[in-house]
Design a protein around this motif. Structure first.
Motif, PDB file in Angstrom:
ATOM      1  N   HIS A  64       9.931  38.731 -39.322  1.00 54.12           N
ATOM      2  CA  HIS A  64      11.126  39.227 -38.657  1.00 54.12           C
ATOM      3  C   HIS A  64      10.682  40.164 -37.543  1.00 54.12           C
ATOM      4  O   HIS A  64       9.847  41.049 -37.760  1.00 54.12           O
ATOM      5  CB  HIS A  64      12.030  39.968 -39.642  1.00 54.12           C
ATOM      6  N   CYS A  65      11.252  39.995 -36.346  1.00 52.15           N
ATOM      7  CA  CYS A  65      10.755  40.771 -35.209  1.00 52.15           C
ATOM      8  C   CYS A  65      11.784  40.797 -34.083  1.00 52.15           C
ATOM      9  O   CYS A  65      12.819  40.117 -34.137  1.00 52.15           O
ATOM     10  CB  CYS A  65       9.446  40.170 -34.690  1.00 52.15           C
ATOM     11  N   GLY A  66      11.498  41.590 -33.048  1.00 51.84           N
ATOM     12  CA  GLY A  66      12.283  41.571 -31.821  1.00 51.84           C
ATOM     13  C   GLY A  66      13.640  42.220 -31.966  1.00 51.84           C
ATOM     14  O   GLY A  66      13.747  43.427 -32.176  1.00 51.84           O
ATOM     15  N   TRP A  67      14.678  41.420 -31.901  1.00 53.22           N
ATOM     16  CA  TRP A  67      16.039  41.952 -32.000  1.00 53.22           C
ATOM     17  C   TRP A  67      16.912  40.952 -32.750  1.00 53.22           C
ATOM     18  O   TRP A  67      16.517  39.814 -32.994  1.00 53.22           O
ATOM     19  CB  TRP A  67      16.612  42.225 -30.606  1.00 53.22           C
TER      20      TRP A  67
ATOM     21  N   THR B 207      17.557  34.843 -39.535  1.00 53.24           N
ATOM     22  CA  THR B 207      16.811  33.942 -40.408  1.00 53.24           C
ATOM     23  C   THR B 207      15.338  34.314 -40.488  1.00 53.24           C
ATOM     24  O   THR B 207      14.738  34.317 -41.563  1.00 53.24           O
ATOM     25  CB  THR B 207      16.951  32.490 -39.918  1.00 53.24           C
ATOM     26  N   GLY B 208      14.719  34.655 -39.351  1.00 48.91           N
ATOM     27  CA  GLY B 208      13.290  34.881 -39.304  1.00 48.91           C
ATOM     28  C   GLY B 208      12.533  33.576 -39.134  1.00 48.91           C
ATOM     29  O   GLY B 208      13.083  32.474 -39.279  1.00 48.91           O
ATOM     30  N   LEU B 209      11.256  33.688 -38.791  1.00 48.68           N
ATOM     31  CA  LEU B 209      10.372  32.526 -38.679  1.00 48.68           C
ATOM     32  C   LEU B 209       9.733  32.300 -40.040  1.00 48.68           C
ATOM     33  O   LEU B 209       8.886  33.077 -40.487  1.00 48.68           O
ATOM     34  CB  LEU B 209       9.311  32.768 -37.607  1.00 48.68           C
ATOM     35  N   LYS B 210      10.132  31.236 -40.720  1.00 49.75           N
ATOM     36  CA  LYS B 210       9.780  31.046 -42.123  1.00 49.75           C
ATOM     37  C   LYS B 210       8.762  29.926 -42.319  1.00 49.75           C
ATOM     38  O   LYS B 210       8.677  28.989 -41.523  1.00 49.75           O
ATOM     39  CB  LYS B 210      11.026  30.736 -42.953  1.00 49.75           C
TER      40      LYS B 210
ATOM     41  N   PHE C 226       5.045  35.044 -28.153  1.00 49.22           N
ATOM     42  CA  PHE C 226       5.819  36.278 -28.100  1.00 49.22           C
ATOM     43  C   PHE C 226       5.495  37.094 -26.848  1.00 49.22           C
ATOM     44  O   PHE C 226       4.384  37.004 -26.306  1.00 49.22           O
ATOM     45  CB  PHE C 226       5.515  37.149 -29.338  1.00 49.22           C
ATOM     46  N   ASP C 227       6.452  37.914 -26.415  1.00 50.74           N
ATOM     47  CA  ASP C 227       6.159  38.951 -25.429  1.00 50.74           C
ATOM     48  C   ASP C 227       5.213  39.972 -26.053  1.00 50.74           C
ATOM     49  O   ASP C 227       5.220  40.178 -27.268  1.00 50.74           O
ATOM     50  CB  ASP C 227       7.447  39.652 -24.987  1.00 50.74           C
TER      51      ASP C 227
ATOM     52  N   CYS D 190      12.308  35.903 -33.139  1.00 49.97           N
ATOM     53  CA  CYS D 190      12.133  35.514 -34.547  1.00 49.97           C
ATOM     54  C   CYS D 190      13.380  34.865 -35.129  1.00 49.97           C
ATOM     55  O   CYS D 190      13.513  34.749 -36.362  1.00 49.97           O
ATOM     56  CB  CYS D 190      11.713  36.725 -35.384  1.00 49.97           C
ATOM     57  N   ASP D 191      14.317  34.438 -34.235  1.00 52.22           N
ATOM     58  CA  ASP D 191      15.496  33.697 -34.687  1.00 52.22           C
ATOM     59  C   ASP D 191      16.231  34.436 -35.794  1.00 52.22           C
ATOM     60  O   ASP D 191      16.511  33.888 -36.866  1.00 52.22           O
ATOM     61  CB  ASP D 191      15.090  32.304 -35.157  1.00 52.22           C
TER      62      ASP D 191
END
Length: 306
Positions: free
Chosen positions: A182-185, A195-198, A246-247, A191-192
């Motif tokens: 989980h990241c960003g905003w 949901t997160g990137l799973k 990612f940035d 990281c969508d």
């Protein structure tokens, strides 16, 4: 990036066996520094986790934090739902006679916050057994081992920007391992969220498995785009992400900033209501039992770096 559900052989090192009945933990090959470690298998039966290493979360939120831990969980966290049992830390959710759920959650103390060194590697690992009650008895049971960026401490609006790495999760009693970033905003973002990137792979319940996450910053030239974050189960690659997705400010929070560990068993909440829940029933249900078949047993946790 490894496709969801695929497995590859771990190449970073051959897994050191931790199955001997009495032995100290070994620093994994390829690593030289112990940043944090707790071998629950060496603690006295019935003991609580050491207050010199862990803080115990209480109630239904951090002081001043979002209610129900920000994810609509229903349990109250107490200090009484965990103890060393059969050479492991056991966290057990219970429902009382009036329907109130309790469980436990611990976090590593700030003085043990850790980070991956520049040009080096970081490994977070554990050995965990998830309860194997029937599916209908575990709807809403949500055990997890995860790390959070230290900027989240006391500043709960920092999620998901602080960076959350879910090293081992299971939900609703299914025989699957979930890992996630989980990241960003939120909502949306790199990281969508929410949901997160799973990554998801099959996992047998009721037996111990080794889980790990590794941050690798050893790429030639030092460009963050060549750095990686990888998850493993029993020495097999579950998922891998690289910085090129990612940035730089997002990747910095994920891989370079300080972090802390969390162990908990939640009950109900957004994840349980939406994942492995085809009828989208509200959890927990009247059939959710708690107790031993819903417990999470943890032999040890360790954080190592080069």
């Amino acid at each position: 990036m490894c496709e969801k559900g695929s497995l590859e052989k771990e190449t970073s090192y051959e897994r050191v066996s931790l199955l001997a009945s009495v032995r100290a933990l070994a620093v994994p090959p390829g690593f030289s520094k112990v940043l944090f470690e707790d071998d629950f298998s060496q603690l006295q039966e019935g003991a609580a986790p050491s207050p010199s290493k862990w803080s115990t979360s209480l109630g239904q939120s951090y002081p001043g934090g979002p209610s129900n831990w920000g994810t609509n969980e229903v349990q109250w966290y107490t200090e009484y739902n965990m103890a060393i049992t059969n050479r492991a830390l056991r966290i057990t959710p219970y429902r009382d006679q009036v329907g109130t759920w309790t469980s436990s959650r611990i976090e590593s103390l700030p003085r043990y916050d850790f980070a991956c060194p520049p040009g080096g590697k970081l490994r977070i690992e554990t050995s965990i057994k998830f309860g194997n009650d029937a599916l209908e008895s575990q709807m809403g049971i949500w055990p997890a081992f995860w790390s959070m960026g230290s900027s989240f401490r006391g500043n709960y609006t920092q999620w998901p920007a602080a960076g959350e790495i879910d090293i081992a999760e299971s939900i609703n009693g299914v025989e699957k391992l979930y890992v996630a970033l989980h990241c960003g905003w939120a909502p949306g973002g790199p990281c969508d969220e929410y949901t997160g990137l799973k990554g998801i792979v099959p996992m047998t319940r009721g037996v111990f498995h080794d889980f790990a996450a590794e941050i690798d910053r050893t790429n030639p030239g030092g460009n963050y785009r060549g750095e990686t974050l990888s998850w493993y189960m029993n020495g097999q690659l579950v998922k891998r992400l690289t910085g090129e997705w990612f940035d730089e400010w997002v990747w910095t929070a994920i891989t370079r900033g300080p972090k802390f560990l969390i162990l908990n068993v939640a009950v109900g909440g957004d994840f349980a209501d939406n994942a492995e829940n085809p009828e989208r029933v509200r959890t927990p249900t009247a059939s959710t039992k708690g107790g031993l078949g819903a417990a999470m047993d943890v032999k040890y946790v360790g954080v190592y770096s080069t």
